[in-house]
Design an enzyme around this catalytic site. Structure first.
Site, PDB file in Angstrom:
ATOM      1  N   GLU A 278       0.886  -1.175   0.000  1.00 52.19           N
ATOM      2  CA  GLU A 278       0.000   0.000   0.000  1.00 52.19           C
ATOM      3  C   GLU A 278       0.912   1.210   0.000  1.00 52.19           C
ATOM      4  O   GLU A 278       1.671   1.416   0.952  1.00 52.19           O
ATOM      5  CB  GLU A 278      -0.876   0.006   1.262  1.00 52.19           C
ATOM      6  CG  GLU A 278      -1.736  -1.229   1.420  1.00 52.19           C
ATOM      7  CD  GLU A 278      -2.793  -1.347   0.348  1.00 52.19           C
ATOM      8  OE1 GLU A 278      -3.034  -0.363  -0.375  1.00 52.19           O
ATOM      9  OE2 GLU A 278      -3.368  -2.442   0.220  1.00 52.19           O
ATOM     10  N   CYS A 312      -2.126   9.186   3.649  1.00 49.55           N
ATOM     11  CA  CYS A 312      -1.945   8.781   2.257  1.00 49.55           C
ATOM     12  C   CYS A 312      -3.157   9.183   1.439  1.00 49.55           C
ATOM     13  O   CYS A 312      -3.062   9.391   0.242  1.00 49.55           O
ATOM     14  CB  CYS A 312      -1.728   7.285   2.186  1.00 49.55           C
ATOM     15  SG  CYS A 312      -3.024   6.393   3.020  1.00 49.55           S
TER      16      CYS A 312
END
Ligand code: NAD
Length: 515
Positions: A278, A312
């Site tokens: 990720e 993020c």
């Protein structure tokens, strides 16, 4: 087991809750500096190779950690054994770990406030998310243990089962210091693997509390090891032939290196490594001409500047229809100039410091670049004049298409606005990006919404709302393209990354009896 429900967040507007936070922080500050050991089996080795400090007061030491050596990596992998007990037992232990965190919820949040400058709502949200991952994957493990229905014609019995793959190396970032490490670790353990956790060097203290939650709740010494350290510890784990699965969350650069290294079969390795990565993004929010700016402005400010843009999922680019571009820039500028930057513990602030000096310098570098080749449309006025890694929330405009400010992940409080002639041009720009993590759209016309949904490549698209704050089981989270391997943390298929399927087919037409 009760059906899964998200852990309720604290009601911080209540005076009684706020005073409990203050007490928790006072208690935290009165305790000695946390000592984070290399923790393998029942052995611990302390050290002060890594000193983690408060980003808002860099002289305040929060934790001292030993850094794992190559021998520690070897010892941890040699000692690691699959957690070979029924799924019900694993699920029960993970639920106990969730309760451990619930019982110490404010203490854990206080540590996040100090170690990562997480503002209280964010720190509390992080602990809740960690609890959610434990509860959700505990239930997921039970579901997986049921196998899957297959056709069973007469004379044949077919069974599909999922077995643990082996050793999972979890390599985690600092920005959700408990939740992300917990999510990847819980998934590995729920499915019966052994997990070796290499937490971010900026947040070893938070990792220790997670390790304690797991071990004190019954995760066996052979199934979990804690290896604090810098990137070299992660790199050693990635390379080792004994590792089966690598669960990584972090930057694009490191993620790509991991994918490359893991693809090479090492001498003695009899399996292919699986990488769950990720990574970063450059998240765009499209604003159409019919959008309601009263909704857009607060949602954008929230998405870009909460936790200083260090999520993020944070908004980095706004692609705004030319008809309302100038009005949006003016209103955003007004909202950004009055943002209050300050210490994370202070409930009145809007934006905490960034994690470290490097991050502060990085944000300043990109802001200078924006000033040189575009325009700074706004900057927060109130930034503390004291030592701490504060960075002023900034709005940049009129940047050229090839500017690094709109093409690279900055991971700080800098938002760029771009003018587009219509939503299709905005979609073209989104499509031109190698990143595809989160995205947003503000539009009132349902046809526009459908069109953007159809064209958007991102892993998580949010329509007419802020683009951060994904919740377990509500918004399974993860990016596409160079933002990730397309797995969805907190979603139904996630655990399948940690297991190996096996099908057994038996001919049930026996001929006679064996005596
Ligand atoms: N997609 C997501 O779900 C998600 C969530 C949170 C953060 N992020 C991303 O994480 C980044 C911020 O976190 P960070 O600064 O901790 O990232 P980072 O990549 O610098 O570090 C992440 C982890 O990788 C380790 N590491 C560093 N070099 C390594 C190497 N060569 N081999 C193996 N491991 C290595 C680090 O020590 C740390 O534990 C941002 O890019 C952000 O977008 C993504």
């Amino acid at each position: 087991m009760q059906p899964f429900a998200n852990e309720p967040i604290l009601e911080l507007r209540r005076a009684a809750v706020r005073s409990r936070l203050a007490d928790a922080l006072k208690a935290h500050d009165s305790r000695p500096v946390l000592r984070v050991p290399v923790w393998i089996g029942d052995d611990t080795r302390e050290g002060d190779d890594i000193v983690s400090t408060d980003p808002g007061k860099p002289d305040r030491v929060v934790a001292e950690a030993a850094a794992a050596t190559a021998e520690d990596v070897d010892a941890a992998l040699s000692a690691a054994l699959r957690w070979d007990v029924p799924a019900e037992t694993r699920a029960g232990v993970l639920q106990k770990a969730a309760q451990w965190l619930r019982d110490r919820r404010l203490d854990v949040a206080a540590l996040e406030v100090r170690e990562c400058a997480k503002p209280w709502p964010e720190a509390d949200g992080d602990v809740c998310e960690a609890i959610d991952f434990l509860e959700y994957y505990a239930r997921g493990a039970l579901d997986l243990a049921q196998g899957a229905p297959l056709l069973q014609p007469p004379g044949e019995r077919n069974e599909l089962r999922w077995d643990a793959r082996g050793i999972v190396a979890v390599i985690s970032p600092w920005n959700f210091p408990v939740a992300i490490a917990c999510g990847m670790t819980a998934a590995g353990l729920a499915t019966g693997n052994a997990v070796v956790l290499k937490p971010a060097e900026q947040s070893p203290g938070c990792a220790l509390l997670l390790a304690r939650a797991l071990r004190e709740s019954g995760v066996p010494p052979s199934a979990f090891a804690l290896l604090p350290g810098e990137g070299d510890v992660g790199a050693a784990l990635v390379k080792d032939p004994r590792v089966h699965t690598i669960a990584f969350t972090g930057s694009n650069k490191v993620g790509l290196e991991i994918v490359r290294t893991a693809a090479e079969v090492q001498p003695g390795q009899k399996h292919l490594k699986r990488v769950i990565a990720e990574m970063g993004g450059k998240n765009c929010v499209i604003v159409d001409s019919d959008a309601d700016l009263d909704e857009v402005v607060p949602a954008l400010v929230d998405s870009a500047f909460t936790f200083a843009g260090q999520k993020c999922s944070a908004a980095a680019r706004v692609l705004c229809h030319e008809a309302i571009h100038d009005a949006l820039v003016e209103r955003l500028a007004g909202a950004i100039e009055v943002l209050e930057v300050g210490q994370a513990e202070d409930l009145e602030i809007d934006v905490p410091p960034v994690i470290e000096e490097d991050a502060q310098e990085r944000v300043a570098r990109y802001a200078a670049e924006a000033e040189r080749h575009g325009r700074i449309a706004a900057r927060a006025r109130s930034v503390p004049n004291e030592r701490g890694w504060f960075a002023a929330p900034t709005l940049a405009a009129d940047l050229p298409a090839d500017s690094p400010v709109i093409n690279e992940e900055i991971f700080g409080p800098l938002l760029a606005v771009e003018r587009v002639k219509d939503v299709d041009e905005a979609c073209d720009r989104v499509d031109a990006s190698p990143f595809a993590l989160t995205g947003g759209l503000f539009a009132r016309n349902p046809d526009t919404v459908d069109r953007v949904v159809e064209r958007s490549p991102v892993g998580n698209l949010y329509v007419n709302r802020a683009i951060t704050g994904a919740m377990v089981a509500r918004q399974p989270f993860g990016g596409n393209r160079l933002s990730g391997t397309g797995t969805k943390a907190g979603g139904p298929g996630y655990l399948l990354q940690f297991v190996e399927p096996r099908v057994v087919t038996e001919n049930t037409m026996r001929h006679g009896l064996v005596v």
